[in-house]
Scaffold this motif. Structure first.
Motif, PDB file in Angstrom:
ATOM      1  N   ILE A  17     -14.563  16.374 -51.481  1.00 48.82           N
ATOM      2  CA  ILE A  17     -15.487  15.505 -50.512  1.00 48.82           C
ATOM      3  C   ILE A  17     -16.046  14.518 -51.795  1.00 48.82           C
ATOM      4  O   ILE A  17     -15.475  13.258 -51.820  1.00 48.82           O
ATOM      5  CB  ILE A  17     -16.543  15.918 -49.909  1.00 48.82           C
ATOM      6  N   ARG A  18     -15.825  14.283 -53.234  1.00 43.27           N
ATOM      7  CA  ARG A  18     -16.223  13.036 -54.166  1.00 43.27           C
ATOM      8  C   ARG A  18     -14.938  12.221 -54.059  1.00 43.27           C
ATOM      9  O   ARG A  18     -14.907  11.284 -54.290  1.00 43.27           O
ATOM     10  CB  ARG A  18     -16.836  14.108 -55.429  1.00 43.27           C
ATOM     11  N   ALA A  19     -13.717  13.061 -53.811  1.00 44.39           N
ATOM     12  CA  ALA A  19     -12.140  12.751 -54.655  1.00 44.39           C
ATOM     13  C   ALA A  19     -12.198  11.572 -52.754  1.00 44.39           C
ATOM     14  O   ALA A  19     -11.728  10.481 -52.690  1.00 44.39           O
ATOM     15  CB  ALA A  19     -11.048  13.503 -54.391  1.00 44.39           C
ATOM     16  N   LEU A  20     -12.503  12.185 -52.178  1.00 47.22           N
ATOM     17  CA  LEU A  20     -12.065  11.191 -50.308  1.00 47.22           C
ATOM     18  C   LEU A  20     -13.840   9.938 -51.047  1.00 47.22           C
ATOM     19  O   LEU A  20     -13.199   9.108 -50.852  1.00 47.22           O
ATOM     20  CB  LEU A  20     -12.582  12.083 -49.286  1.00 47.22           C
ATOM     21  N   TYR A  21     -15.204  10.644 -50.928  1.00 43.56           N
ATOM     22  CA  TYR A  21     -15.846   9.653 -50.611  1.00 43.56           C
ATOM     23  C   TYR A  21     -16.804   9.095 -51.597  1.00 43.56           C
ATOM     24  O   TYR A  21     -17.506   7.884 -51.510  1.00 43.56           O
ATOM     25  CB  TYR A  21     -17.017  10.058 -49.850  1.00 43.56           C
ATOM     26  N   ALA A  22     -16.674   9.613 -52.616  1.00 46.35           N
ATOM     27  CA  ALA A  22     -17.809   8.726 -53.936  1.00 46.35           C
ATOM     28  C   ALA A  22     -16.697   7.656 -54.431  1.00 46.35           C
ATOM     29  O   ALA A  22     -15.705   7.284 -54.237  1.00 46.35           O
ATOM     30  CB  ALA A  22     -17.327   9.511 -55.301  1.00 46.35           C
ATOM     31  N   SER A  23     -17.661   6.391 -54.902  1.00 43.53           N
ATOM     32  CA  SER A  23     -17.482   5.559 -55.714  1.00 43.53           C
ATOM     33  C   SER A  23     -17.883   5.595 -56.985  1.00 43.53           C
ATOM     34  O   SER A  23     -17.366   4.314 -57.723  1.00 43.53           O
ATOM     35  CB  SER A  23     -18.041   3.670 -55.046  1.00 43.53           C
ATOM     36  N   SER A  24     -18.846   6.113 -58.197  1.00 42.11           N
ATOM     37  CA  SER A  24     -19.053   6.029 -59.592  1.00 42.11           C
ATOM     38  C   SER A  24     -19.514   7.468 -59.552  1.00 42.11           C
ATOM     39  O   SER A  24     -19.994   7.807 -58.652  1.00 42.11           O
ATOM     40  CB  SER A  24     -19.745   5.335 -59.840  1.00 42.11           C
ATOM     41  N   ILE A  25     -19.290   7.961 -61.157  1.00 41.24           N
ATOM     42  CA  ILE A  25     -20.586   9.388 -61.733  1.00 41.24           C
ATOM     43  C   ILE A  25     -21.687   8.975 -61.091  1.00 41.24           C
ATOM     44  O   ILE A  25     -21.669  10.253 -61.041  1.00 41.24           O
ATOM     45  CB  ILE A  25     -19.996   8.985 -62.766  1.00 41.24           C
ATOM     46  N   GLU A  26     -22.343   7.715 -60.180  1.00 44.24           N
ATOM     47  CA  GLU A  26     -23.905   8.298 -60.215  1.00 44.24           C
ATOM     48  C   GLU A  26     -23.478   8.211 -58.500  1.00 44.24           C
ATOM     49  O   GLU A  26     -24.703   8.914 -57.352  1.00 44.24           O
ATOM     50  CB  GLU A  26     -24.539   6.873 -60.328  1.00 44.24           C
ATOM     51  N   LYS A  27     -23.047   7.441 -58.188  1.00 44.18           N
ATOM     52  CA  LYS A  27     -22.855   6.915 -56.119  1.00 44.18           C
ATOM     53  C   LYS A  27     -21.940   7.964 -56.333  1.00 44.18           C
ATOM     54  O   LYS A  27     -20.956   7.767 -55.545  1.00 44.18           O
ATOM     55  CB  LYS A  27     -22.438   5.717 -56.129  1.00 44.18           C
ATOM     56  N   ASN A  28     -22.150   9.293 -56.397  1.00 48.87           N
ATOM     57  CA  ASN A  28     -20.997  10.300 -55.535  1.00 48.87           C
ATOM     58  C   ASN A  28     -21.087  11.182 -54.171  1.00 48.87           C
ATOM     59  O   ASN A  28     -20.434  11.975 -54.471  1.00 48.87           O
ATOM     60  CB  ASN A  28     -20.988  10.623 -57.069  1.00 48.87           C
ATOM     61  N   SER A  29     -21.738  10.122 -53.751  1.00 51.15           N
ATOM     62  CA  SER A  29     -21.838  10.526 -52.169  1.00 51.15           C
ATOM     63  C   SER A  29     -22.495  12.236 -51.460  1.00 51.15           C
ATOM     64  O   SER A  29     -22.658  12.721 -50.802  1.00 51.15           O
ATOM     65  CB  SER A  29     -20.438  10.886 -51.619  1.00 51.15           C
ATOM     66  N   ILE A  30     -22.070  13.367 -52.745  1.00 53.55           N
ATOM     67  CA  ILE A  30     -22.969  14.822 -52.191  1.00 53.55           C
ATOM     68  C   ILE A  30     -23.699  15.354 -53.337  1.00 53.55           C
ATOM     69  O   ILE A  30     -22.768  15.740 -54.843  1.00 53.55           O
ATOM     70  CB  ILE A  30     -22.300  15.598 -51.701  1.00 53.55           C
ATOM     71  N   HIS A  31     -24.747  16.171 -52.560  1.00 55.22           N
ATOM     72  CA  HIS A  31     -25.440  17.092 -53.937  1.00 55.22           C
ATOM     73  C   HIS A  31     -25.019  18.523 -52.834  1.00 55.22           C
ATOM     74  O   HIS A  31     -25.261  18.771 -52.319  1.00 55.22           O
ATOM     75  CB  HIS A  31     -26.646  16.658 -53.769  1.00 55.22           C
ATOM     76  N   GLY A  32     -25.060  19.346 -54.304  1.00 56.75           N
ATOM     77  CA  GLY A  32     -24.667  20.761 -53.980  1.00 56.75           C
ATOM     78  C   GLY A  32     -25.511  21.440 -55.145  1.00 56.75           C
ATOM     79  O   GLY A  32     -25.609  21.164 -56.394  1.00 56.75           O
ATOM     80  N   SER A  33     -26.147  22.187 -54.602  1.00 55.41           N
ATOM     81  CA  SER A  33     -27.455  23.433 -55.437  1.00 55.41           C
ATOM     82  C   SER A  33     -26.238  24.038 -56.285  1.00 55.41           C
ATOM     83  O   SER A  33     -25.298  24.318 -56.588  1.00 55.41           O
ATOM     84  CB  SER A  33     -27.983  24.907 -54.187  1.00 55.41           C
ATOM     85  N   LEU A  34     -26.410  24.393 -57.091  1.00 55.48           N
ATOM     86  CA  LEU A  34     -26.064  24.433 -58.965  1.00 55.48           C
ATOM     87  C   LEU A  34     -25.788  26.420 -58.836  1.00 55.48           C
ATOM     88  O   LEU A  34     -24.711  27.073 -59.714  1.00 55.48           O
ATOM     89  CB  LEU A  34     -26.380  24.469 -60.537  1.00 55.48           C
ATOM     90  N   SER A  35     -26.301  27.016 -58.896  1.00 53.80           N
ATOM     91  CA  SER A  35     -26.863  28.111 -58.608  1.00 53.80           C
ATOM     92  C   SER A  35     -27.476  28.877 -57.312  1.00 53.80           C
ATOM     93  O   SER A  35     -28.079  27.965 -56.677  1.00 53.80           O
ATOM     94  CB  SER A  35     -27.601  29.051 -59.544  1.00 53.80           C
ATOM     95  N   PRO A  36     -27.609  29.750 -57.202  1.00 51.80           N
ATOM     96  CA  PRO A  36     -28.364  31.043 -55.981  1.00 51.80           C
ATOM     97  C   PRO A  36     -29.974  30.361 -56.196  1.00 51.80           C
ATOM     98  O   PRO A  36     -30.453  30.606 -55.429  1.00 51.80           O
ATOM     99  CB  PRO A  36     -27.553  32.134 -56.364  1.00 51.80           C
ATOM    100  N   GLU A  37     -30.070  31.038 -57.425  1.00 53.32           N
ATOM    101  CA  GLU A  37     -31.778  30.864 -57.660  1.00 53.32           C
ATOM    102  C   GLU A  37     -31.670  29.136 -57.339  1.00 53.32           C
ATOM    103  O   GLU A  37     -33.008  29.011 -56.869  1.00 53.32           O
ATOM    104  CB  GLU A  37     -32.237  30.671 -59.010  1.00 53.32           C
ATOM    105  N   ASN A  38     -31.471  28.233 -58.279  1.00 55.94           N
ATOM    106  CA  ASN A  38     -31.307  26.732 -58.230  1.00 55.94           C
ATOM    107  C   ASN A  38     -31.252  26.274 -56.403  1.00 55.94           C
ATOM    108  O   ASN A  38     -32.343  25.826 -55.930  1.00 55.94           O
ATOM    109  CB  ASN A  38     -30.326  26.076 -58.607  1.00 55.94           C
ATOM    110  N   ALA A  39     -30.332  27.205 -55.798  1.00 58.69           N
ATOM    111  CA  ALA A  39     -30.360  26.420 -53.910  1.00 58.69           C
ATOM    112  C   ALA A  39     -31.791  27.710 -53.514  1.00 58.69           C
ATOM    113  O   ALA A  39     -32.209  26.605 -52.400  1.00 58.69           O
ATOM    114  CB  ALA A  39     -28.930  27.673 -53.417  1.00 58.69           C
ATOM    115  N   ALA A  40     -32.109  28.310 -53.864  1.00 60.50           N
ATOM    116  CA  ALA A  40     -33.328  29.415 -53.124  1.00 60.50           C
ATOM    117  C   ALA A  40     -34.282  28.141 -53.541  1.00 60.50           C
ATOM    118  O   ALA A  40     -34.981  27.857 -52.488  1.00 60.50           O
ATOM    119  CB  ALA A  40     -34.056  30.165 -53.788  1.00 60.50           C
TER     120      ALA A  40
END
Ligand code: GDP
Length: 140
Positions: free
Chosen positions: A102-125
């Motif tokens: 997704i980032r290869a397709l839609y991100a424009s920079s290290i900051e404006k990188n289109s999407i966030h995703g949780s890092l771990s199951p604990e972090n996801a909760a």
């Protein structure tokens, strides 16, 4: 094992009209969308969400960016959802992201990188609870 994770389609991707394409991409990778909200984060909400990064040099800029326009927060479910989402997103820096992510397709920079995703199951909760009540996700 079936697992839940939290994604945010960031302001750059929403503004560019890529939110629907990113959600379709996620569904194509087997994620079920349990909950979906469009919201414009306040400064306090963005600061709280990225609290772990408060000592990083890019914190203020990140908060500015994340409050620059509406985002879409989604609760996702799939086998191995947390690690699976990270793979589908690609590396933080789009220049290092694998082709087709997704980032290869839609991100424009290290900051404006289109999407966030949780890092771990604990972090996801924690992150799911930031945006969705238990009642909204039970039996969804
Ligand atoms: P992620 O888990 O891949 O999203 O990456 P991190 O948790 O390390 O960073 C959180 C977010 O901060 C990233 O998704 C980017 O939007 C932003 N970010 C990370 N590193 C940098 C950086 O070096 N400079 C700037 N301006 N933003 C960054």
């Amino acid at each position: 094992m079936s697992e839940q994770t939290l994604t945010i389609i960031k302001p750059d991707a929403v503004a560019a009209g890529n939110a629907g394409k990113i959600l379709a991409h996620l569904e194509g990778e087997g994620f079920r969308i349990l909950g979906l909200k469009r919201l414009h984060l306040s400064r306090d909400q963005a600061r709280a969400f990225y609290e772990v990064h408060r000592e990083r040099p890019f914190y203020d800029s990140l908060v500015e960016f994340m409050t620059s326009g509406p985002v879409m927060a989604a609760a996702l479910e799939r086998d191995d959802a947390v690690a699976g989402l990270r793979r589908v997103m690609g590396a933080t820096n789009p220049e290092e992201a694998d082709e087709g992510t997704i980032r290869a397709l839609y991100a424009s920079s290290i900051e404006k990188n289109s999407i966030h995703g949780s890092l771990s199951p604990e972090n996801a909760a924690l992150e799911l609870a930031f945006f969705f009540s238990r009642a909204e996700l039970i039996g969804a």
